[in-house]
Enzyme design. Structure first.
Site, mmCIF file in Angstrom:
data_model
loop_
_atom_site.group_PDB
_atom_site.id
_atom_site.type_symbol
_atom_site.label_atom_id
_atom_site.label_comp_id
_atom_site.label_asym_id
_atom_site.label_seq_id
_atom_site.Cartn_x
_atom_site.Cartn_y
_atom_site.Cartn_z
ATOM 1 N N GLU A 1 -88.193 -65.604 5.434
ATOM 2 C CA GLU A 1 -87.228 -64.675 6.043
ATOM 3 C C GLU A 1 -87.327 -64.694 7.557
ATOM 4 O OE1 GLU A 1 -87.177 -60.601 4.658
ATOM 5 O OE2 GLU A 1 -87.597 -61.255 2.605
HETATM 6 O O1 LIG Z 1 -85.049 -55.516 6.839
HETATM 7 C C1 LIG Z 1 -84.530 -56.805 6.639
HETATM 8 C C2 LIG Z 1 -85.285 -57.485 5.515
HETATM 9 C C3 LIG Z 1 -85.053 -56.835 4.147
HETATM 10 O O2 LIG Z 1 -83.675 -56.775 3.864
HETATM 11 C C4 LIG Z 1 -85.806 -57.664 3.091
HETATM 12 O O3 LIG Z 1 -85.532 -57.258 1.775
HETATM 13 C C5 LIG Z 1 -87.303 -57.546 3.308
HETATM 14 O O4 LIG Z 1 -88.012 -58.599 2.666
HETATM 15 C C6 LIG Z 1 -87.633 -57.506 4.773
HETATM 16 N N1 LIG Z 1 -88.841 -57.431 5.301
HETATM 17 C C7 LIG Z 1 -88.697 -57.289 6.632
HETATM 18 C C8 LIG Z 1 -89.836 -57.133 7.587
HETATM 19 N N2 LIG Z 1 -90.584 -55.973 7.231
HETATM 20 C C9 LIG Z 1 -90.100 -54.678 7.306
HETATM 21 C C10 LIG Z 1 -90.613 -53.816 8.225
HETATM 22 C C11 LIG Z 1 -90.158 -52.503 8.262
HETATM 23 C C12 LIG Z 1 -89.181 -52.069 7.377
HETATM 24 C C13 LIG Z 1 -88.676 -52.955 6.451
HETATM 25 C C14 LIG Z 1 -89.134 -54.275 6.418
HETATM 26 C C15 LIG Z 1 -87.378 -57.307 6.942
HETATM 27 N N3 LIG Z 1 -86.731 -57.454 5.770
#
Ligand SMILES: OC[C@@H]1[C@@H](O)[C@H](O)[C@@H](O)c2nc(CNc3ccccc3)cn21
Length: 447
Positions: free
Chosen positions: A353
């Site tokens: 990601e």
């Molecule tokens: O937030 C964007 C994406 C999310 O849609 C994915 O399902 C997930 O795997 C994902 N992880 C992060 C990085 N970690 C994070 C940190 C704080 C709040 C939410 C995610 C970003 N994202």
């Protein structure tokens, strides 16, 4: 204009997750997940949004695969909704749910796209949550049983498996900070859950090996890059704690077979410790075939007593931020990737990601998301630097294929390279889709 060429056979892709795109929350025997319960609980998700419909991808396999084919990706990362396979988490297998994923995988293979399957992207069956969820060690064996079912069903069709998406989010964000489902706020529980997730990962890798499965298996932690504002000891220590909570806390057990002492001591000061049974760390440290890395942002950190959980404060440098408020910190991408290789060796890495939230809308049939292009350009340049520096990089999957249900932010935050109108569900490729299409087609970045 410089042309930065990526390695031959570099695997370009994109990513989604079941609860964020599928919808069909109660169709064809699907059981309740903790995110159905959380999103249906007033006040938990912005605007009262739920994943009931989402992008309706459950009913739009051909449409979505056609987008992937047009994009030209080699790999597509998606996740399986555990409650579609075992509505109660274990027990009776739900064949219609399994059939959906067979249809999806068959369509991907027919389009010459490699499926990259995430076994757990946060949608735990509610029936298991009611028995303690990940805080109950029995959930570990239920997860292995669920994974084994998929291994047996898809052996030879799916050759790339990710056990757990972001143990930090599942443990700390969801069970200490309480921002995600199930919304507990208990540090001891969160540390135990993190440990159980790593055990579930390790036991699943063991089962994958025992079944002599075709392909490869890994895990996808989120990482952050936090650097000290100064070389003062207190700033260095604060930045190390901020990184350690996200990075070493999970990566050290996976690759070194132990939790980082400096974080164990810090959590003890906070009144919590990990309950480790004798065989646990050997199970967790199962060798994996690749490491998935989710990277979005970073920061400079200065010591501030009592600030947050780690006595550290992000320094406001005036950097541009995305529409979800995250710092744009491209050099952190290079730094964390080279740090990973220095710390844990030459493990093959996929970026599972990386992407940006920008809420551009359709105007005259187009979405001019130039800020997302700029974000991706800056991060792919840093990725190219990391490869040039010897990081064993196998591929890159941008988050996300399409705008989707952004957890507690609902549909208010858009990460897709394809715009989704959540009233009509019409998909509109954005300018970033066309830009990424060219990067993939030529396997190069023009800077
Ligand atoms: O937030 C964007 C994406 C999310 O849609 C994915 O399902 C997930 O795997 C994902 N992880 C992060 C990085 N970690 C994070 C940190 C704080 C709040 C939410 C995610 C970003 N994202």
């Amino acid at each position: 204009m410089q042309k930065l060429i990526f390695p031959e056979h570099f695997q370009w892709g994109t990513a989604t997750a079941s609860y964020q795109i599928e919808g069909a929350w109660n169709a064809d025997g699907r059981g309740l997940s903790i995110w159905d319960v959380f999103s249906h609980t007033p006040g938990k998700v912005k605007n009262g949004d739920t994943g009931d419909v989402a992008c309706d991808s459950y009913h739009r396999i051909d449409e979505d695969v056609a987008l992937l084919q047009k994009l030209g990706v080699k790999v597509y990362r998606f996740s399986v909704a555990w409650p579609r396979i075992y509505p109660e988490g274990t027990g009776t297998l739900n064949k219609p749910g399994l059939d959906y994923y067979h249809r999806l995988v068959d369509a991907l293979l027919a389009a010459d796209i490699e499926p990259f399957c995430t076994l757990y992207h946060w949608d735990l069956p509610q029936a298991l949550q009611e028995k303690g969820g990940w805080d109950n060690r029995e959930t570990i064996d239920h997860f292995v049983h669920y994974a084994e079912t998929l291994f047996q069903q898809f052996n030879g069709k799916i050759k790339n498996w990710i056990t757990i998406n972001e143990p930090w989010c599942v443990s700390i964000l969801s069970n200490y900070l309480g921002a995600h489902a199930p919304g507990n706020q208990d540090l001891q529980m969160a540390l135990d859950i993190g440990h159980h997730l790593l055990l579930a990962h390790g036991k699943t890798v063991q089962r994958f090996r025992q079944l002599n499965m075709e392909g490869q298996i890994g895990i996808a932690p989120n990482v952050s890059w936090n650097e000290p504002y100064s070389n003062r000891e207190e700033d260095v220590a604060a930045a190390r704690r901020m990184r350690g909570a996200c990075n070493e806390w999970f990566l050290d057990p996976l690759f070194k077979g132990s939790y980082p002492d400096f974080m164990v001591a810090w959590y003890q000061k906070m009144g919590a410790s990990v309950n480790i049974q004798p065989e646990d760390m050997a199970i967790i440290q199962q060798p994996i075939d690749f490491l998935g890395i989710n990277y979005y942002t970073g920061s400079l950190v200065t010591y501030k007593q009592g600030e947050g959980d780690y006595d550290g404060e992000d320094v406001e440098e005036g950097r541009e931020r995305t529409d979800i408020g995250w710092n744009i910190y491209p050099e952190g991408f290079y730094n964390v990737l080279t740090w990973l290789t220095e710390q844990y060796g030459d493990v093959p890495i996929y970026i599972t990601e990386n992407g940006a939230c920008y809420n551009d809308e359709v105007q005259n049939g187009k979405v001019a998301d130039t800020r997302r292009i700029a974000y991706l350009q800056k991060h792919l340049l840093q990725l190219h630097r990391a490869i040039a520096s010897g990081v064993n990089m196998k591929g890159y999957m941008t988050w996300s294929l399409m705008d989707n249900f952004e957890w507690a932010e609902g549909y208010s935050k858009r990460f897709g390279i394809v715009h989704v109108n959540f009233e009509t569900l019409v998909r509109t490729p954005k300018q970033s889709f066309e830009w990424y299409q060219q990067v993939i087609a030529h396997n190069r970045l023009e800077v």
